[in-house]
Write a protein that holds these residues in place. Sequence first.
Motif, PDB file in Angstrom:
ATOM      1  N   ARG A 103       0.797  -1.226   0.000  1.00 31.44           N
ATOM      2  CA  ARG A 103       0.000   0.000   0.000  1.00 31.44           C
ATOM      3  C   ARG A 103       0.833   1.282   0.000  1.00 31.44           C
ATOM      4  N   PRO A 104       2.015   1.352   0.635  1.00 27.68           N
ATOM      5  CA  PRO A 104       2.816   2.581   0.521  1.00 27.68           C
ATOM      6  C   PRO A 104       3.165   2.931  -0.931  1.00 27.68           C
ATOM      7  N   GLU A 105       3.460   1.914  -1.743  1.00 26.85           N
ATOM      8  CA  GLU A 105       3.759   2.170  -3.154  1.00 26.85           C
ATOM      9  C   GLU A 105       2.535   2.741  -3.868  1.00 26.85           C
ATOM     10  N   ILE A 106       1.350   2.204  -3.553  1.00 26.30           N
ATOM     11  CA  ILE A 106       0.142   2.694  -4.221  1.00 26.30           C
ATOM     12  C   ILE A 106      -0.158   4.124  -3.787  1.00 26.30           C
ATOM     13  N   ARG A 107       0.009   4.419  -2.494  1.00 25.34           N
ATOM     14  CA  ARG A 107      -0.205   5.800  -2.041  1.00 25.34           C
ATOM     15  C   ARG A 107       0.807   6.742  -2.709  1.00 25.34           C
ATOM     16  N   PHE A 108       2.014   6.258  -2.872  1.00 31.65           N
ATOM     17  CA  PHE A 108       3.030   7.069  -3.542  1.00 31.65           C
ATOM     18  C   PHE A 108       2.618   7.369  -4.991  1.00 31.65           C
ATOM     19  N   GLN A 109       2.135   6.361  -5.710  1.00 31.65           N
ATOM     20  CA  GLN A 109       1.756   6.567  -7.112  1.00 31.65           C
ATOM     21  C   GLN A 109       0.547   7.494  -7.236  1.00 31.65           C
ATOM     22  N   LEU A 110      -0.385   7.430  -6.266  1.00 34.12           N
ATOM     23  CA  LEU A 110      -1.502   8.386  -6.282  1.00 34.12           C
ATOM     24  C   LEU A 110      -0.983   9.819  -6.065  1.00 34.12           C
ATOM     25  N   ALA A 111       0.042   9.969  -5.221  1.00 30.33           N
ATOM     26  CA  ALA A 111       0.650  11.287  -5.029  1.00 30.33           C
ATOM     27  C   ALA A 111       1.304  11.783  -6.322  1.00 30.33           C
ATOM     28  N   VAL A 112       1.924  10.858  -7.051  1.00 30.51           N
ATOM     29  CA  VAL A 112       2.547  11.235  -8.335  1.00 30.51           C
ATOM     30  C   VAL A 112       1.487  11.763  -9.299  1.00 30.51           C
ATOM     31  N   LEU A 113       0.317  11.150  -9.287  1.00 35.20           N
ATOM     32  CA  LEU A 113      -0.773  11.636 -10.141  1.00 35.20           C
ATOM     33  C   LEU A 113      -1.108  13.086  -9.812  1.00 35.20           C
ATOM     34  N   ASP A 114      -1.279  13.385  -8.515  1.00 34.18           N
ATOM     35  CA  ASP A 114      -1.544  14.781  -8.121  1.00 34.18           C
ATOM     36  C   ASP A 114      -0.391  15.694  -8.536  1.00 34.18           C
ATOM     37  N   HIS A 115       0.822  15.226  -8.365  1.00 34.12           N
ATOM     38  CA  HIS A 115       2.016  16.002  -8.707  1.00 34.12           C
ATOM     39  C   HIS A 115       1.997  16.373 -10.183  1.00 34.12           C
ATOM     40  N   ASN A 116       1.763  15.383 -11.022  1.00 29.11           N
ATOM     41  CA  ASN A 116       1.787  15.630 -12.463  1.00 29.11           C
ATOM     42  C   ASN A 116       0.635  16.519 -12.917  1.00 29.11           C
ATOM     43  N   ARG A 117      -0.460  16.494 -12.185  1.00 29.33           N
ATOM     44  CA  ARG A 117      -1.593  17.349 -12.538  1.00 29.33           C
ATOM     45  C   ARG A 117      -1.443  18.763 -11.985  1.00 29.33           C
ATOM     46  N   GLY A 118      -0.350  19.021 -11.236  1.00 26.09           N
ATOM     47  CA  GLY A 118      -0.122  20.352 -10.689  1.00 26.09           C
ATOM     48  C   GLY A 118      -0.780  20.583  -9.351  1.00 26.09           C
ATOM     49  N   ARG A 119      -1.309  19.536  -8.713  1.00 23.61           N
ATOM     50  CA  ARG A 119      -1.930  19.666  -7.384  1.00 23.61           C
ATOM     51  C   ARG A 119      -0.834  19.489  -6.329  1.00 23.61           C
ATOM     52  N   LEU A 120       0.006  20.496  -6.183  1.00 23.83           N
ATOM     53  CA  LEU A 120       1.220  20.341  -5.390  1.00 23.83           C
ATOM     54  C   LEU A 120       0.936  20.193  -3.903  1.00 23.83           C
ATOM     55  N   ASP A 121      -0.066  20.900  -3.397  1.00 30.61           N
ATOM     56  CA  ASP A 121      -0.392  20.766  -1.979  1.00 30.61           C
ATOM     57  C   ASP A 121      -0.806  19.332  -1.652  1.00 30.61           C
ATOM     58  N   ASP A 122      -1.706  18.784  -2.469  1.00 29.95           N
ATOM     59  CA  ASP A 122      -2.166  17.409  -2.245  1.00 29.95           C
ATOM     60  C   ASP A 122      -1.001  16.427  -2.380  1.00 29.95           C
ATOM     61  N   ALA A 123      -0.156  16.657  -3.381  1.00 24.95           N
ATOM     62  CA  ALA A 123       0.977  15.758  -3.592  1.00 24.95           C
ATOM     63  C   ALA A 123       1.930  15.806  -2.404  1.00 24.95           C
TER      64      ALA A 123
END
Length: 909
Positions: A103-123
């Motif tokens: 699950r840590p890897e999956i949470r990390f990849q969801l953060a990458v999605l926010d990062h790439n979309r420009g949602r820096l606070d969420d990431a």
Amino acid sequence: MLDPVRYAAEAQELVAHATATGDTEALVAGLRAVAYVRHVKLDNVGAGRLLDRAVRLAEGAGLARRLAGVLVTRSLALQELGRYDAAARDLRRAGSLADAAERPEIRFQLAVLDHNRGRLDDAATAYTGVLDDPAAPPVVWVKAANNLANVHTLRGRPDEALGYLTRAAALARDLGARYTAIVANSHAWSSYHAGRLAESVRRFEEAGRLHAEAGLPLGEHHVEYADVLRDLRLLDEAMAAARSAWAEFDRHGAKLMAAEARLRCARLALELGDPATAVADAQAAVRDFRRQRRPAWAARAAVTEAEACAALEGDSTAVLQRLRRAAATLQRLGLREEAAYARLAAGRVALALHRPAAARRELVAVGELASGQSLLVRLRGHLAQALLAEAQDPDQVLRACMRGLRDLSRHRAALPSLELRVLASGHGAELGEVGLRTLLRDRPLATAAPDDNDAPAVRTTSVPGPGEDASAGSAAGQRTAPDESRLASGVRATSAPAAGRASAARIFEWLERTRAAALLRVHPPATGVDEDVVALRNVEQELRDARLARGEEPAALLARQSALETRIRRRSWSGDEGTGGEAAAPAALPELRRELAGRWLAEYAVIGDRALAVVVEPRRTRVVELGAVTALRAELAAAEFGLRRLLTGTRFAAAARTATQQAIDALARLLVEPLRVPPGVPLVVVPSTQLLGVPWSALHPAPVSVAPSGGLWAHARRARPAPGDPAVAVVAGPDLDGAGAEVKAVAAEYDGARVLVPPESTADATIALVKRAGLAHFACHGRFRSDSPLFSALQLTDGPLTLYELLAHGVAPRRMVLASCHSGAQQPYGGNEVLGFASAMMSHGSVGVAAADVPIPDGASAGAMTVLHQRLARGETLPTAVWHARAALAEGGAEEYVAWYGLTAYGPG
């Protein structure tokens, strides 16, 4: 799967074995591993096909845990292809199937999605949660720390980012070469945003090596390195890196990174003066970012598109609106550096459209956004404050410009190479122009027209050419040199009454502050050269031999030459920061007058389409209007055209000489006569970079010395000779018929002069001899490299001796005489900087250089060189010696006329 490339062969074998044995679970694992290798190598389309097959197999066999891993890996490929919704669906489904360890890897990849979309606070929140999770494996922790560092850097907190990267680097060493390389690249990028440019270059060079060793594609490395090269103003190199990255990403279908690389290309095209290409690249990037639903990147691209459109079509309300929308988006997303850039662009457009209220809003915002950011961002804040105050409060304009120039001075002093310091001054070019424009506003300038009623007019004359009657005022035909010990300090010149806010003295001091500042520096001890410099000399000698033997330059040799020069330059960019510092403050007038000792100084400037000169006399300072610069350029072009015709030796030589002399006389009337310098008074000339190539010695009937700045001239004048009798070194190069006789004649003027002639005049022997000399004379072929002036060279027996090699060995004789073609040529750079043999040698300690920035026909100056050294041996200054040497050329033919035209003294000598 810490290092997928390392185990690529084993993964293929697993797929083959599992297929043969019908082992579905092994086949799913193998397909995932092979797909991951393809993803790392940017083949995300191919990876997606393999992963689709793996998903079907896992679903059919009910392999829930294997399916979760495959879905996570497929989400990586989908993200790179810009398919965010599909990637998010895969990750959410994987989360429902995975066990606690995954699950840590999956949470990390969801953060990458926010990062790439420009949602820096969420990431950032998600990355921090992963780092705080004690169950996070080391590989996931390293990836999360690396990406959180990227977010902090984007949000203007690079020092905080570097803390995470230092910890990640320590863990990455145990995870394999891939993660070590990735973290090293991030560390380089964050160092750059922290303002540690030279450190960043070193780290990027190391990261590139680590990427290659790990078998990783270099695209991401190149695209981030391009940012650093751009801020170092190495724009051609930055464009090459960005184009290479874009081509690699585009070839492999890595759509996210391809769009980012293309935006870099657009920005660089705009800065390189190609707005049409910038528009095309920026528009393509905007479309891609919008399809990928990446608002931050789309806003960045919209700023570049709007600026490029304005450069092509002019400023407009539509451009202003696009810039303001993009700036608002960037600011809302917390991207302060990018928002400051966009607000500044919007403020400029609003000023051009005469919308002061809109301009004020944008420019005030720039100052607020730039506060506390890296130096180059703060420079934008200072510029915004200056532009804001320009129409209202001139004193505030100058204060803002001064703050920016002081910041730039500290930044420049920390850079490790002369090339980088010269380039860095371009960051302050607009601050210098705004300040000068403010000082000159509404100020009546002195002209050559009416004389003051309270002072007698000073009679000036045009400068006749060589061979004309000396009694008619010929400078070249004059036989009695002015006595520099009895200069006309009491002569009164005239000007129109001075009025307005800024005095001539204040204008002069401003020009000095913004001119050749990179050359006023204490240089660290010479470090010598490495094997690449020697190898480069050998390659260039092979190229020369090939040109002479076959009339061509083999492509393989040219490629080796380019590679060696690139390595040498990059090593110089990544030297130690903070060594040395600014050697001298801008010239103060009282001190400068003492050093001038009765000479006059003229410092030229071009602002807009106007040329002017600040004249420093023994008792006062004047500003003189010189008119439109287009007329000056036309006469200079005419002189250069006539000179080229003379050099071809056609039957029109007499007409070419007459036309050249007419252009010289016109230049004298436009540039020197309005200054009313008394005919017998020596003149120091500090030209604008837009007036390089003017034959200054031919424009005034007395000794002339040229310098990049008044401060550098005064600094050289104060330099004291080494104790004891200075050694004299005289060097002849190969393939120059008259060189042997010339050096013997020169050496005969000095007791104990040391002479090197072919085959003894090798580069190593020459360096060893000249390094101990107080006076060095070179009679050899010369080559000026406008693309890279530090690779300009003097041709010696075993190959070219480059300016880079001379400086690396600490070779800067007190006086140098370069009887070589183009040895006086200077390459202009932004911020009123120049670089060439004369300026570099003066920067490193030479007080005088005699050189020519035109081709000198073989043997044309041999007699004049003897005269020059006779005068030096009598104790006269280099400018006076050059004056006599030029007089000796006055009666000669076409070749001597060319030498008369070009021979110039640089520095006080």
